[in-house]
Structures are given as C-alpha cells and as structure tokens.
Design a protein around this motif. Structure first.
Motif, mmCIF file in Angstrom:
data_model
loop_
_atom_site.group_PDB
_atom_site.id
_atom_site.type_symbol
_atom_site.label_atom_id
_atom_site.label_comp_id
_atom_site.label_asym_id
_atom_site.label_seq_id
_atom_site.Cartn_x
_atom_site.Cartn_y
_atom_site.Cartn_z
ATOM 1 N N ILE A 31 26.170 -12.771 13.631
ATOM 2 C CA ILE A 31 26.444 -12.816 15.071
ATOM 3 C C ILE A 31 27.303 -11.619 15.471
ATOM 4 O O ILE A 31 27.006 -10.923 16.446
ATOM 5 C CB ILE A 31 27.130 -14.141 15.456
ATOM 6 N N MET A 32 28.355 -11.361 14.707
ATOM 7 C CA MET A 32 29.246 -10.246 15.028
ATOM 8 C C MET A 32 28.530 -8.901 14.878
ATOM 9 O O MET A 32 28.687 -8.019 15.712
ATOM 10 C CB MET A 32 30.501 -10.298 14.152
ATOM 11 N N ALA A 33 27.725 -8.761 13.827
ATOM 12 C CA ALA A 33 26.981 -7.521 13.617
ATOM 13 C C ALA A 33 26.007 -7.281 14.764
ATOM 14 O O ALA A 33 25.879 -6.151 15.255
ATOM 15 C CB ALA A 33 26.239 -7.568 12.286
ATOM 16 N N MET A 34 25.332 -8.343 15.209
ATOM 17 C CA MET A 34 24.393 -8.202 16.313
ATOM 18 C C MET A 34 25.125 -7.799 17.594
ATOM 19 O O MET A 34 24.651 -6.966 18.352
ATOM 20 C CB MET A 34 23.621 -9.493 16.538
ATOM 21 N N ALA A 35 26.286 -8.368 17.807
ATOM 22 C CA ALA A 35 27.056 -8.062 19.013
ATOM 23 C C ALA A 35 27.461 -6.594 19.039
ATOM 24 O O ALA A 35 27.459 -5.959 20.095
ATOM 25 C CB ALA A 35 28.291 -8.954 19.088
ATOM 26 N N PHE A 36 27.804 -6.043 17.886
ATOM 27 C CA PHE A 36 28.279 -4.664 17.818
ATOM 28 C C PHE A 36 27.186 -3.663 17.473
ATOM 29 O O PHE A 36 27.443 -2.461 17.406
ATOM 30 C CB PHE A 36 29.421 -4.552 16.795
ATOM 31 N N ASP A 37 25.962 -4.133 17.256
ATOM 32 C CA ASP A 37 24.855 -3.304 16.793
ATOM 33 C C ASP A 37 24.575 -2.108 17.692
ATOM 34 O O ASP A 37 24.355 -1.004 17.213
ATOM 35 C CB ASP A 37 23.593 -4.148 16.639
ATOM 36 N N ASP A 38 24.573 -2.309 18.990
ATOM 37 C CA ASP A 38 24.247 -1.218 19.911
ATOM 38 C C ASP A 38 25.477 -0.422 20.340
ATOM 39 O O ASP A 38 25.384 0.479 21.163
ATOM 40 C CB ASP A 38 23.490 -1.734 21.134
ATOM 41 N N GLY A 39 26.628 -0.756 19.785
ATOM 42 C CA GLY A 39 27.849 -0.023 20.101
ATOM 43 C C GLY A 39 28.464 -0.393 21.434
ATOM 44 O O GLY A 39 29.421 0.246 21.874
ATOM 45 N N HIS A 40 27.916 -1.415 22.074
ATOM 46 C CA HIS A 40 28.423 -1.834 23.385
ATOM 47 C C HIS A 40 28.283 -3.348 23.509
ATOM 48 O O HIS A 40 27.229 -3.904 23.225
ATOM 49 C CB HIS A 40 27.623 -1.151 24.498
ATOM 50 N N ILE A 41 29.346 -3.993 23.929
ATOM 51 C CA ILE A 41 29.288 -5.432 24.191
ATOM 52 C C ILE A 41 29.296 -5.602 25.706
ATOM 53 O O ILE A 41 30.284 -5.286 26.370
ATOM 54 C CB ILE A 41 30.487 -6.167 23.558
ATOM 55 N N ASP A 42 28.163 -6.076 26.245
ATOM 56 C CA ASP A 42 28.096 -6.267 27.696
ATOM 57 C C ASP A 42 28.764 -7.590 28.078
ATOM 58 O O ASP A 42 29.208 -8.346 27.226
ATOM 59 C CB ASP A 42 26.651 -6.169 28.210
ATOM 60 N N ARG A 43 28.859 -7.842 29.364
ATOM 61 C CA ARG A 43 29.555 -9.045 29.842
ATOM 62 C C ARG A 43 28.930 -10.329 29.333
ATOM 63 O O ARG A 43 29.623 -11.294 29.030
ATOM 64 C CB ARG A 43 29.603 -9.064 31.366
ATOM 65 N N GLN A 44 27.610 -10.350 29.269
ATOM 66 C CA GLN A 44 26.914 -11.548 28.786
ATOM 67 C C GLN A 44 27.254 -11.821 27.328
ATOM 68 O O GLN A 44 27.546 -12.956 26.953
ATOM 69 C CB GLN A 44 25.401 -11.365 28.945
ATOM 70 N N GLU A 45 27.214 -10.768 26.523
ATOM 71 C CA GLU A 45 27.539 -10.922 25.107
ATOM 72 C C GLU A 45 28.996 -11.345 24.943
ATOM 73 O O GLU A 45 29.305 -12.211 24.122
ATOM 74 C CB GLU A 45 27.282 -9.613 24.356
ATOM 75 N N GLN A 46 29.880 -10.753 25.721
ATOM 76 C CA GLN A 46 31.297 -11.109 25.639
ATOM 77 C C GLN A 46 31.522 -12.571 25.993
ATOM 78 O O GLN A 46 32.294 -13.264 25.334
ATOM 79 C CB GLN A 46 32.137 -10.209 26.558
ATOM 80 N N ALA A 47 30.832 -13.047 27.007
ATOM 81 C CA ALA A 47 30.966 -14.451 27.398
ATOM 82 C C ALA A 47 30.490 -15.375 26.282
ATOM 83 O O ALA A 47 31.133 -16.387 25.979
ATOM 84 C CB ALA A 47 30.184 -14.717 28.678
ATOM 85 N N LEU A 48 29.375 -15.029 25.647
ATOM 86 C CA LEU A 48 28.853 -15.836 24.555
ATOM 87 C C LEU A 48 29.808 -15.838 23.363
ATOM 88 O O LEU A 48 30.074 -16.880 22.765
ATOM 89 C CB LEU A 48 27.480 -15.316 24.122
ATOM 90 N N LEU A 49 30.322 -14.664 23.015
ATOM 91 C CA LEU A 49 31.258 -14.569 21.899
ATOM 92 C C LEU A 49 32.539 -15.335 22.195
ATOM 93 O O LEU A 49 33.080 -16.007 21.314
ATOM 94 C CB LEU A 49 31.576 -13.105 21.591
ATOM 95 N N SER A 50 33.003 -15.262 23.426
ATOM 96 C CA SER A 50 34.214 -15.992 23.810
ATOM 97 C C SER A 50 33.995 -17.493 23.700
ATOM 98 O O SER A 50 34.870 -18.234 23.229
ATOM 99 C CB SER A 50 34.628 -15.635 25.236
ATOM 100 N N GLN A 51 32.827 -17.947 24.131
ATOM 101 C CA GLN A 51 32.504 -19.370 24.050
ATOM 102 C C GLN A 51 32.492 -19.830 22.596
ATOM 103 O O GLN A 51 33.069 -20.865 22.249
ATOM 104 C CB GLN A 51 31.147 -19.654 24.690
ATOM 105 N N LEU A 52 31.852 -19.049 21.719
ATOM 106 C CA LEU A 52 31.802 -19.411 20.313
ATOM 107 C C LEU A 52 33.204 -19.421 19.711
ATOM 108 O O LEU A 52 33.579 -20.355 19.011
ATOM 109 C CB LEU A 52 30.901 -18.453 19.532
ATOM 110 N N GLN A 53 33.990 -18.395 20.010
ATOM 111 C CA GLN A 53 35.339 -18.314 19.458
ATOM 112 C C GLN A 53 36.199 -19.492 19.912
ATOM 113 O O GLN A 53 36.936 -20.075 19.120
ATOM 114 C CB GLN A 53 36.001 -16.993 19.857
ATOM 115 N N GLU A 54 36.074 -19.855 21.165
ATOM 116 C CA GLU A 54 36.825 -21.006 21.690
ATOM 117 C C GLU A 54 36.431 -22.289 20.958
ATOM 118 O O GLU A 54 37.283 -23.108 20.607
ATOM 119 C CB GLU A 54 36.576 -21.154 23.186
ATOM 120 N N MET A 55 35.136 -22.437 20.711
ATOM 121 C CA MET A 55 34.666 -23.639 20.033
ATOM 122 C C MET A 55 35.101 -23.664 18.568
ATOM 123 O O MET A 55 35.353 -24.729 18.012
ATOM 124 C CB MET A 55 33.154 -23.760 20.164
ATOM 125 N N ILE A 56 35.224 -22.505 17.952
ATOM 126 C CA ILE A 56 35.728 -22.432 16.583
ATOM 127 C C ILE A 56 37.213 -22.782 16.576
ATOM 128 O O ILE A 56 37.678 -23.541 15.723
ATOM 129 C CB ILE A 56 35.472 -21.038 15.967
#
Length: 65
Positions: A31-56
């Motif tokens: 998940i983290m590799a995919m998020a950073f794969d293109d060298g840019h985390i857009d708002r949608q990706e950031q929201a998804l990552l934040s949601q996952l991190q909160e749930m963890i």
C-alpha cells in the motif's frame, strides 16, 4: 467522487484491509509503495492513507506479520 487510477488501485487494497480488519506487513508495505510509486500523493490518496492509519491506530484494522 472520481478517483485517479493510482488512487483507485490504492482504494481497492485499503478496502480489502478494512473488510478483513487485518493487513499483513507485506500488504501494508505494498500500500505504501503504491502510494509513493508516482512520486506524488494526491488528495484522494492522502485521504485513503489517513483513513487506514486512523483505523490501525484505533485497532479497527490490525497489522499482522
């Protein structure tokens, strides 16, 4: 909401983790590799990552070996 292609794939991985309430270390790393794969985390990706991190953090989703 329209998702970018990378955010769409990221969303699928995160939704699977949420559904299972478990994420392996390998899945989390993917998940983290995919998020950073293109060298840019857009708002949608950031929201998804934040949601996952909160749930963890609140132990809704557990990271397992």
């Amino acid at each position: 909401m329209v998702y970018s292609e990378s955010a769409g794939k990221l969303r699928e991985l995160i939704e699977k983790a949420i559904e299972d309430h478990l994420v392996t270390r390998a899945e989390y790393d993917s998940i983290m590799a995919m998020a950073f794969d293109d060298g840019h985390i857009d708002r949608q990706e950031q929201a998804l990552l934040s949601q996952l991190q909160e749930m963890i953090e609140n132990k809704t989703v557990k990271i397992i070996p």
